[in-house]
Design a protein around this motif. Structure first.
Motif, PDB file in Angstrom:
ATOM      1  N   ALA A  28       0.696  -0.763  -0.006  1.00  0.00           N
ATOM      2  CA  ALA A  28       0.277   0.085  -0.319  1.00  0.00           C
ATOM      3  C   ALA A  28       1.039   1.780   0.098  1.00  0.00           C
ATOM      4  O   ALA A  28       0.460   2.583  -0.684  1.00  0.00           O
ATOM      5  N   CYS A  29       1.687   1.410   0.679  1.00  0.00           N
ATOM      6  CA  CYS A  29       2.865   2.596   0.742  1.00  0.00           C
ATOM      7  C   CYS A  29       3.576   2.196  -0.498  1.00  0.00           C
ATOM      8  O   CYS A  29       3.745   3.363  -0.693  1.00  0.00           O
ATOM      9  N   TYR A  30       4.010   1.855  -1.513  1.00  0.00           N
ATOM     10  CA  TYR A  30       5.060   1.059  -2.220  1.00  0.00           C
ATOM     11  C   TYR A  30       3.699   2.031  -4.108  1.00  0.00           C
ATOM     12  O   TYR A  30       3.970   2.216  -4.101  1.00  0.00           O
ATOM     13  N   SER A  31       2.769   1.184  -3.810  1.00  0.00           N
ATOM     14  CA  SER A  31       1.583   1.785  -4.987  1.00  0.00           C
ATOM     15  C   SER A  31       0.187   1.336  -4.784  1.00  0.00           C
ATOM     16  O   SER A  31       0.082   0.482  -4.932  1.00  0.00           O
ATOM     17  N   PRO A  32      -0.296   2.406  -4.189  1.00  0.00           N
ATOM     18  CA  PRO A  32      -1.754   2.368  -3.592  1.00  0.00           C
ATOM     19  C   PRO A  32      -2.820   2.847  -4.864  1.00  0.00           C
ATOM     20  O   PRO A  32      -3.771   1.460  -4.534  1.00  0.00           O
ATOM     21  N   ASP A  33      -1.864   2.833  -5.786  1.00  0.00           N
ATOM     22  CA  ASP A  33      -3.046   2.825  -7.163  1.00  0.00           C
ATOM     23  C   ASP A  33      -3.743   0.933  -7.131  1.00  0.00           C
ATOM     24  O   ASP A  33      -4.383   0.691  -7.612  1.00  0.00           O
ATOM     25  N   ARG A  34      -2.157   0.751  -7.456  1.00  0.00           N
ATOM     26  CA  ARG A  34      -3.043  -1.150  -8.127  1.00  0.00           C
ATOM     27  C   ARG A  34      -3.549  -1.718  -6.538  1.00  0.00           C
ATOM     28  O   ARG A  34      -3.889  -2.089  -7.262  1.00  0.00           O
ATOM     29  N   LEU A  35      -3.120  -1.595  -5.784  1.00  0.00           N
ATOM     30  CA  LEU A  35      -3.436  -1.730  -4.272  1.00  0.00           C
ATOM     31  C   LEU A  35      -4.813  -2.340  -4.517  1.00  0.00           C
ATOM     32  O   LEU A  35      -5.947  -2.965  -4.378  1.00  0.00           O
ATOM     33  N   LEU A  36      -5.547  -1.156  -4.747  1.00  0.00           N
ATOM     34  CA  LEU A  36      -7.113  -0.097  -4.910  1.00  0.00           C
ATOM     35  C   LEU A  36      -7.458  -1.246  -6.297  1.00  0.00           C
ATOM     36  O   LEU A  36      -8.759  -1.427  -5.648  1.00  0.00           O
ATOM     37  N   ALA A  37      -7.152  -1.026  -7.199  1.00  0.00           N
ATOM     38  CA  ALA A  37      -7.506  -1.791  -8.476  1.00  0.00           C
ATOM     39  C   ALA A  37      -7.552  -2.705  -8.460  1.00  0.00           C
ATOM     40  O   ALA A  37      -8.785  -3.269  -9.543  1.00  0.00           O
ATOM     41  N   PHE A  38      -7.114  -3.146  -7.723  1.00  0.00           N
ATOM     42  CA  PHE A  38      -7.262  -4.746  -7.902  1.00  0.00           C
ATOM     43  C   PHE A  38      -7.825  -4.885  -6.311  1.00  0.00           C
ATOM     44  O   PHE A  38      -9.039  -6.417  -6.247  1.00  0.00           O
ATOM     45  N   LEU A  39      -8.026  -4.321  -4.788  1.00  0.00           N
ATOM     46  CA  LEU A  39      -8.950  -4.932  -4.040  1.00  0.00           C
ATOM     47  C   LEU A  39     -10.678  -4.392  -4.288  1.00  0.00           C
ATOM     48  O   LEU A  39     -11.228  -5.535  -4.030  1.00  0.00           O
ATOM     49  N   LEU A  40     -10.299  -3.200  -4.447  1.00  0.00           N
ATOM     50  CA  LEU A  40     -12.161  -3.173  -4.588  1.00  0.00           C
ATOM     51  C   LEU A  40     -13.093  -3.620  -6.126  1.00  0.00           C
ATOM     52  O   LEU A  40     -13.787  -3.683  -5.026  1.00  0.00           O
ATOM     53  N   PRO A  41     -12.724  -3.845  -7.140  1.00  0.00           N
ATOM     54  CA  PRO A  41     -13.850  -4.809  -7.837  1.00  0.00           C
ATOM     55  C   PRO A  41     -13.581  -6.418  -7.004  1.00  0.00           C
ATOM     56  O   PRO A  41     -14.810  -6.858  -6.972  1.00  0.00           O
ATOM     57  N   LYS A  42     -13.055  -6.904  -5.770  1.00  0.00           N
ATOM     58  CA  LYS A  42     -13.198  -7.822  -6.025  1.00  0.00           C
ATOM     59  C   LYS A  42     -14.666  -7.499  -4.765  1.00  0.00           C
ATOM     60  O   LYS A  42     -15.435  -8.906  -4.376  1.00  0.00           O
ATOM     61  N   THR A  74     -17.837  -9.339  -5.996  1.00  0.00           N
ATOM     62  CA  THR A  74     -18.209 -10.841  -5.810  1.00  0.00           C
ATOM     63  C   THR A  74     -19.288 -10.461  -4.785  1.00  0.00           C
ATOM     64  O   THR A  74     -19.225 -10.172  -4.031  1.00  0.00           O
ATOM     65  N   SER A  75     -19.634 -11.959  -4.970  1.00  0.00           N
ATOM     66  CA  SER A  75     -20.502 -12.479  -4.200  1.00  0.00           C
ATOM     67  C   SER A  75     -20.259 -13.456  -3.528  1.00  0.00           C
ATOM     68  O   SER A  75     -21.000 -14.158  -2.258  1.00  0.00           O
ATOM     69  N   ASN A  76     -18.888 -14.205  -3.538  1.00  0.00           N
ATOM     70  CA  ASN A  76     -18.046 -15.114  -2.541  1.00  0.00           C
ATOM     71  C   ASN A  76     -18.322 -14.434  -1.118  1.00  0.00           C
ATOM     72  O   ASN A  76     -16.860 -12.987  -1.253  1.00  0.00           O
TER      73      ASN A  76
END
Length: 1620
Positions: A343-357, A360-362
């Protein structure tokens, strides 16, 4: 202590280290450590030499020695010199590397020694280790392990060596072939890297601050290549984990370009391990270290790996966490640490990965993602600051998820957002609403199927987390104040948020108080066009209504009231001062109760009073009308919440009563009538309450509005028969009529009394009747609807009660009275007589009670019909509801209770039945008393009792107890209201007393108590008719009340004795002219189906005849005739009473014949015979003659005969003779009679001695043969009878004699001490006799002279057991001072001395005991009789006729008692003889002989003075060591030890003798005693200690077969280090 001696001690212990018992090994190790505490160098030297010289010593024992060395080295590292250190290092190094195979305990112990030494002598240790760490040769694994451990324990001393170690180790990595060696290298590299990083982080404290990371870069880089490219590919899981653990800290020491180059390979390689290992915590930890290293060097290649990293880490975080698995929890923490780095290194990439998750309905994916986001928000707040809108917008779908785990994660996420300012952004209010929604969850919404994590969810539920989150956010996050206020107010009124009211109110109170502190007088609520905020009227209504059910929802009542108090300025400016005092009182009331104990009606009335006061304070009609409008508006919101809606109706009535506009009042009343849900019973009741409260201020308008509604089309039915299908159904119309009737009832109850009387008949009763009965085709039709009936009954009751309570109610003429009473009786008759399902009959009887008091009076037949109907409707109701009985829907209590969270439906139905039953019975009592009040004469009372008489005699218990209860109530009422203008007779007193008094023995205890109350009232009524004042208290009559306790006792004897006492009281107060009628009534009672009452009648008849006439004398022939005819066919009490009297008369003339014939009765005596025996004790003179005859029968015949049950039997059985046995049983029965006391006292000595000796000679004696068979038949048939055991019968007789003679204390003391049971057993007989004699001496001293005189005569008894018993009794008497006080000592001593030559050893032993008891009872007489007593005791020591030496034992015990009291000159002559005679008993196998002899020896030592001291010294020295060692005896004596310093050597040699004792405990104690003596010896006595002999003996004990002995020997050796 010399060095060689310490070495020898150590050698002895080291030789014992091979013991097979682990406890001994531990003790030896502890002893070595103890030696090491005093002489560490010598002990370490001995250990080193021992290991060096014993090469073949097994490794477990070598490990134990090395462990002791490590402890000594660790504790005394500062005391070691270089030579000793060098020797230890060489030894430990050699031990560690002696074998190539890994032997963990042994090599680990040696390594620990090196590490302990290395904390101070790092150079020496490293010199030795490096000598075994040569280039080109693989080192021993333990060498590497030791180096690694040293690097951790001594960082500053070890790091300077690491460059050379690494350079040497690097070529070895390629040569390592075995996985185990590779693991060792990996662990070493890990420790080396960690210690290097610690060194570099603390350079300011390091000895060499010039050390740089670059110095290790090349070596670490080379090691990295081998570990990562070669070893990480191994199939061995342990090796892979070791590699990855090492790579983490190594990555920080790699050159930055090398790390950048390797990251594309390193990261996938580490991530791949996630799939190969179940326990991934080490992988995650290493990955986190690698990522930190990469970020610290500003890696650019990390971007390429970011997606795969995020995917792998996300998969790890989504693994379900087992709360009981610390490894999984630790892994999650390490994974979250990795996410923090990213998160400290690349917050944009981290959120781009997490927010779509989140979309999901799982469940696991969503929960895991929320967990990561929450962590990132907290741990990387600065990087997430600009991302707030994106994170908020991504929460839309999670907010809709219904899964509890997801909900919990969302709540935790919202909490983190609140702390970091997210909720202030657009969309933040949705988060707040979500929290409030979760706070409103009902408990049942959170239940799930049982599963692995269901417990955790239940313990930390979604609602609980939400409640705490809302409160914490409101109170601890200052920036949230502007977000939550006044926004949270919007959730107060909507019903769907009812469950969240408590936390909402608490948060709002806190927020409001903070705002008040900020702006003192400004309004808290600024509407500013915000239409979503609730109005002050809505807030007031909502909070007041929910307070009516105050404890649900975590105490929402108190929370709501507190919020009201805080908002008083916004509700109305005038309310502040009033509410400041009123609301705290309401809160205090809630604190005093709980949900189970709160009186609901009282609480609601307090709230309504609070509302009325508030309306009066406001005094603004516009404000009141607005509040009324809001209340009516909120009424539909509470459909399905009957308690709250009912209360809201009452609030509406209260506000309408405060309104001044008639138009507004009538309009709202009309609307309430039109919109009410009449099918709901609670709503009908609430509506009626509303009209009643409104009528207090607006009676005319309320009645007018009701009449308009009655005349409207709502209730009108068409004359056509088919019109029933058109408008409303008949059932719905009945509900409407029911509500209207209730409204009239409540209006009448609440209306001002001065206005009611004029309107009640024309406007209330007329309209009630019109609503209840309708006409179809001109025919009057009455409904069968029970709810409508109950409404009418309830309303009539309320209206008539209101009339009666008015000032002119007594003179009010109710023309509809007869019609209303007939209607009520009809309702009562319609109820099922055996069950209680509705409160109709209760309400109807209450209505009749009030109607009876009004004019005109009821006709006699109507009154009789009313009483008959009510009794038949109530008396037969079953005590409990039958299965299948369902309480009608109009029984609202269970429904309300269940709605409040009460118990099960069945429990509440039972509770409601009990409450309804009690209320119904009270209503019946009130009705009957009101009827009796109309005719307060004996005749009127007789009429009421005649109605109750069939129920008083009912065969059903519950009907009798109710009838007696009602009778008692009526009699008490009659007595309290009795007015006597002239002295007239109470002519039916005898008849009434005869009816009630036998019921004092009813089978039901409650009936008995009520019967006594009836008799008590009747006696006071008679006193009243005799002219006594109402407040007069008669002592005789008052005794009846004290007899009530006896009536509830389960013992029939106590019960009928109480009945007898009642009859005596009646006899004292009954007028003579009433006696005959009373007796006639009681004679009728003899045939009562209740046998108890029949027997009570008999008792009372006999008592009356005895107390009031001479009829008993005249009836003697008749009683005897009854005895002869009825004895065998009945057991009635009156028959037994007649038998007793007959036997008494016959025995007065023919006592010998009566006694003989009764003794011929079959044994065991039946109850009739026992009763007849007791009758003989009624007259003291006769009783004494009968007892004399029985004593003669007991002593004339032999007590038993001997016979063999089988021909081959070796020992004959003793069988009791019949006549003495029967006489003993008869004597017990006579003595049991209270009247036999004088006769027993007259023959006390003869009775006591005869029965005591009878007990002794019947121990073990069997009943006669035919009686044994009879007893077996009785037992097999289940018939209980008195025991035939001869000894028990004698004990029972003896107890009866003691009790009858006034010696109850003796009996009680024997009972407490268990003496009676001991008397009956051969083993305990002596002790039993002793306890009996002790009790007699204490409680019956004056009677002892005559008893002793009779006992002296038994000295020549032919039965040994009788001589034993008498001797034991006399011996115990000497222990009491009473024999001295009574001047019996001389004669008692002479008698015992004469028994010394008895042929029985038991008698001789008891004689000695008695003589010794003189020391206890008469110590001042011991010196006088000293020679005589000592002679007897020494004779006992020398008694040779006792094979078991029990006489000698008694002599030793006796001498110990006498020793301190006899004259010194008398003792000196026998002192040596006694000491020599008792010495063999010291080591006796029997514990009691050892204890007695040792104790006596102590007394001899203490008594030795002057010239005899030298004579006795030899005996003391010879016995001292055994005495000390016998302190370990199971029964340790108390001995006195004097100081003999010159005899130390002899004591040691004596104690060494016990090293070979046959008792394991003594062998274990002997070395401890020896050590104690040596440790405390003074310097000048040292030559007396033969250390060589002592060490040799201890060495032998180290080989003892008992582990405990070996352990004690080792412990002693360790303590000998202090010897100087």
């Amino acid at each position: 202590m010399s060095e060689t001696y310490v070495k020898r001690l150590s050698t002895i212990l080291l030789d014992a280290i091979t013991d097979k018992d682990p406890r001994v090994q531990e003790q030896v190790c502890g002893a070595l450590c103890a030696l090491g505490e005093s002489q560490p160098v010598e002990v370490l030297s001995a250990c080193e030499e021992h290991l060096r010289l014993h090469e073949k010593l097994a490794h477990p024992y070598r490990s134990m020695i090395l462990r002791a060395m490590e402890i000594v080295v660790s504790n005394h590292i500062g005391e070691l010199d270089k030579d000793m250190t060098r020797a230890i290092i060489l030894l430990a190094s050699n031990e560690m590397t002696k074998v190539k195979e890994l032997v963990s305990d042994w090599q680990q112990a040696a390594s620990s020694v090196l590490v302990a030494v290395g904390r101070r002598f790092i150079s020496s240790v490293m010199e030795e280790l490096l000598s075994k760490f040569q280039p080109g040769l693989l080192p021993h694994p333990c060498t590497m392990h030791t180096l690694a451990s040293l690097s951790v324990s001594n960082v500053f001393g070890m790091v300077p060596f690491l460059t050379s170690i690494l350079s040497t180790m690097l070529p070895m990595l390629g040569a390592a072939k075995h996985d185990s060696m590779k693991v060792v290298f990996c662990c070493a590299l890990q420790r080396f890297s960690e210690s290097t990083l610690e060194y570099l982080a603390n350079l300011d404290q390091a000895p060499d601050p010039t050390v740089r990371k670059d110095a290790f870069a090349s070596d670490i880089s080379g090691a990295y290549d081998i570990l990562f490219h070669q070893w990480l590919q191994s199939r061995e899981a342990k090796l892979r984990l070791a590699v990855v653990e090492a790579l983490g800290p190594m990555s920080h020491l790699l050159p930055s370009e090398k790390l950048e180059e390797q990251l594309p390979k390193l990261l996938p390689g580490v991530l791949a391990l996630y799939k190969k290992h179940a326990e991934t915590v080490h992988v995650s930890k290493s990955l986190g270290q690698i990522l930190e290293a990469a970020v610290s060097v500003g890696s650019r290649t990390l971007d390429v790996q970011l997606d795969s990293l995020l995917a792998a880490l996300h998969a790890q975080i989504c693994v379900p966490v087992e709360s009981s698995s610390p490894l999984v929890m630790s892994n999650q923490k390490e994974v979250l640490r990795c996410f923090t780095v990213l998160a400290c290194y690349s917050p944009d990439r981290l959120l781009a990965f997490l927010l779509p998750k989140l979309d999901t309905s799982n469940e696991r994916t969503r929960v895991g993602t929320l967990q990561v986001l929450r962590h990132v928000i907290n741990a990387a707040a600065a990087q997430m600051e600009v991302k707030k809108p994106f994170i908020l917008s991504s929460m839309k779908l999670p907010l809709l998820d219904t899964n509890n785990k997801v909900k919990r994660a969302v709540v935790q996420m919202v909490s983190a957002m609140a702390h970091h300012g997210y909720l202030e952004q657009p969309g933040g209010k949705a988060m707040v609403e979500y929290i409030v929604q979760q706070c409103a969850l009902p408990p049942e919404a959170e239940t799930q199927k049982p599963g692995a994590d269901s417990e955790a969810l239940a313990a930390d539920s979604v609602r609980a987390i939400s409640v705490s989150t809302l409160y914490l956010v409101s109170t601890t996050v200052d920036r949230m104040g502007e977000v939550l206020w006044p926004y949270l107010l919007e959730f107060l009124v909507p019903i769907r948020f009812t469950g969240a009211l408590s936390p909402l109110c608490r948060s709002l109170v806190h927020l409001a108080q903070k705002r008040q502190e900020a702006g003192a007088h400004a309004p808290l609520i600024q509407y500013n066009g915000n239409v979503h905020l609730p109005s002050p009227y809505a807030i007031t209504t909502r909070l007041l209504v929910v307070s009516s059910n105050p404890y649900v929802g975590d105490g929402r009542g108190a929370a709501s009231l507190r919020l009201l108090s805080v908002l008083h300025q916004d509700i109305h400016p005038a309310l502040g001062q009033r509410w400041a005092t009123a609301i705290p009182l309401l809160l205090e009331h809630l604190d005093e109760y709980s949900e189970e104990t709160l009186p609901q009606e009282e609480w609601e009335e307090k709230l309504l009073m609070f509302l009325r006061d508030s309306l009066a304070v406001v005094s603004d009609n516009t404000w009141v009308c607005q509040l009324t409008l809001e209340m009516c508006k909120q009424l539909p919101n509470y459909n399905g919440m009957p308690l709250e809606k009912n209360f809201l109706y009452r609030c509406v009535g209260t506000t309408l009563g405060a309104a001044s506009s008639k138009e507004v009042v009538r309009k709202h009343l009309q609307e309430l009538l039109e919109m009410a849900r009449y099918q709901e019973e609670r709503e009908r009741e609430g509506l009626a309450c509303c009209f009643g409260i409104c009528a207090i201020s607006h009676l005319d308008d309320t009645l007018a509005q009701l009449e308009d509604f009655v005349k409207s089309d709502v209730l009108r039915k068409s004359a056509g028969i088919f019109s029933i299908f058109k408008d409303r159904s008949e059932s719905e119309a009945d509900r409407v009529r029911s509500a209207l009737i209730l409204c009239y009832g409540h209006v009448a109850a609440r209306a001002p009394r001065e206005l009611l009387l004029a309107r009640v008949e024309a406007d209330v009763f007329r309209n009630m009747s019109q609503c209840f009965s309708t006409k179809v085709l001109g025919i009057k039709v009455e409904t069968k609807d029970p709810a409508l009936r109950l409404s009418l009954v309830q309303s009539v009751c309320m209206a008539t009660q209101a009339i009666c309570s008015s000032a002119h109610g007594g003179s009010f003429h109710l023309s509809r009275k007869a019609e209303l009473v007939a209607q009520m009786v009809e309702f009562i008759k319609a109820e099922p007589p055996d069950s209680l399902r509705t409160p109709i009959r209760k309400k109807a009887m209450l209505a009749c009670m009030y109607l009876v008091t009004l004019e005109p009076a009821l006709e006699e037949q109507v009154q009789a019909d009313l009483i008959h109907s009510c009794l038949h409707s109530v008396m037969a109701v079953l005590p409990e509801p039958e299965e299948g009985d369902s309480l009608q829907e109009l029984s609202v209590a269970p429904t309300v209770a269940l709605s409040r969270g009460g118990g099960s439906q069945q429990d509440w139905q039972l509770l409601f039945f009990q409450s309804l039953y009690l209320d119904t019975m009270q209503a019946l009592k009130d009705l009957l008393t009101s009827l009796l009040q109309r005719n307060m004469t004996p005749q009127g009372l007789q009429v009421m009792v005649e109605h109750l008489s069939p129920w008083i005699k009912s065969p059903k218990g519950h009907e009798r107890v109710r009838a007696l209860g009602l009778s008692a109530c009526l009699l008490q009422f009659f007595l309290e209201h009795l007015q006597i203008s002239a002295l007239v007779p109470f002519h039916n007193l005898g008849l009434l007393v005869g009816l009630f008094s036998p019921r004092c023995a009813d089978l039901w205890p409650a009936t008995r108590r009520e019967a006594v109350s009836c008799v008590h009232s009747l006696l006071y009524l008679q006193l009243g008719y005799e002219g006594f004042s109402r407040d007069y208290r008669d002592d005789v009559a008052e005794q009846l009340l004290s007899l009530k306790d006896g009536l509830v006792h389960p013992d029939p004897a106590i019960l009928f004795h109480t009945c007898h006492s009642i009859a005596q009281i009646i006899a004292k107060r009954l007028p003579p002219d009433q006696l005959i009628s009373l007796l006639l009534t009681l004679f009728e009672g003899l045939g009562d189906p209740d046998k108890n009452c029949s027997r009570a009648a008999t008792v009372m008849i006999n008592c009356l005849l005895k107390e009031r006439g001479n009829m008993l004398q005249e009836k003697v022939p008749e009683i005897v005739s009854v005895l002869r005819s009825k004895m065998q066919e009945t057991r009635e009490e009156h028959v037994l009473q007649a038998a007793q009297h007959s036997v008494f008369v016959l025995a007065a003339h023919h006592r010998a014949a009566v006694v003989s014939s009764l003794l011929g009765s079959p044994l065991p005596f039946d109850s009739h015979t026992c009763t007849l025996w007791r009758a003989l004790a009624l007259e003291p003179g006769l009783a004494a003659q009968v007892l004399g005859l029985l004593l003669e029968k007991i002593s004339r015949d032999v007590p038993f005969k001997e016979s063999r049950a089988f021909l081959l039997s070796s020992t004959p059985d003793r069988v009791a003779t019949l006549l003495p046995l029967a006489a003993t049983c008869a004597l017990h029965e006579v003595a049991s009679a209270p009247a036999s006391g004088p006769a027993v006292l007259e023959l006390y000595p003869q009775l006591f001695v005869a029965l005591l000796l009878r007990v002794s000679c019947t121990m073990g004696v069997q009943p006669p043969r035919h009686l044994q068979a009879k007893e077996r038949r009785s037992a097999s048939s289940g018939l209980a009878s008195r025991s035939l055991e001869p000894c028990s019968s004698a004990v029972d007789a003896l107890q009866a004699v003691l009790i009858r003679s006034g010696n109850e204390d003796v009996v009680q003391r024997m009972e407490l001490d268990g003496g009676w049971q001991l008397l009956k057993t051969s083993a305990g007989h002596e002790e039993g006799v002793t306890r009996l004699a002790s009790a007699m001496a204490k409680f019956a001293g004056p009677r002892l002279p005559l008893v002793m005189k009779v006992l002296f005569a038994t000295q020549s008894s032919v039965y040994e057991v009788q001589r034993i018993t008498s001797t034991a009794f006399l011996a115990e008497l000497l222990s009491s001072n009473v024999v001295n006080d009574l001047m019996l000592l001389e004669s008692l001593l002479d008698n015992l001395m004469a028994r010394q030559k008895d042929t029985s050893a038991r008698v001789r032993r008891l004689v000695l005991r008695g003589l010794a008891n003189v020391a206890l009872g008469s110590p001042d007489k011991v010196r006088t009789h000293g020679p005589q007593l000592l002679t007897a005791m020494i004779g006992g020591l020398d008694d040779g006729d006792d094979p078991h030496s029990l006489v000698a034992l008694e002599a030793m015990v006796g001498l110990a008692r006498l020793m301190d009291l006899v004259d010194a000159w008398d003792l000196r002559a026998v002192l040596l003889h006694i000491a020599v005679r008792i010495r063999p008993f010291f080591d006796s196998e029997r514990m009691e002989f050892r204890s007695a002899s040792i104790r006596l020896f102590g007394h001899l030592n203490k008594a030795c003075r002057g010239d005899c001291e030298d004579v006795f010294l030899e005996q003391v020295v010879g016995g001292l060591a055994p005495l000390l060692l016998h302190l370990q005896d199971p029964q340790a004596p108390v001995v006195a030890m004097r100081h003999f310093p010159d005899l130390l050597g002899r004591l040691l040699s004596t104690s060494l003798f016990y090293f070979k004792s046959s008792w394991e405990d003594v062998r274990a104690a002997a070395p401890m005693l020896t050590g104690f003596l040596v440790l405390h010896v003074e310097a000048e006595q040292r030559p007396q200690v033969d250390l060589e002999q002592l060490l040799a003996a201890l060495q032998l004990l180290l080989k003892d077969p008992a582990p405990e002995v070996r352990a004690k020997a080792a412990e002693t050796l360790g303590r000998l280090v202090k010897f100087a």
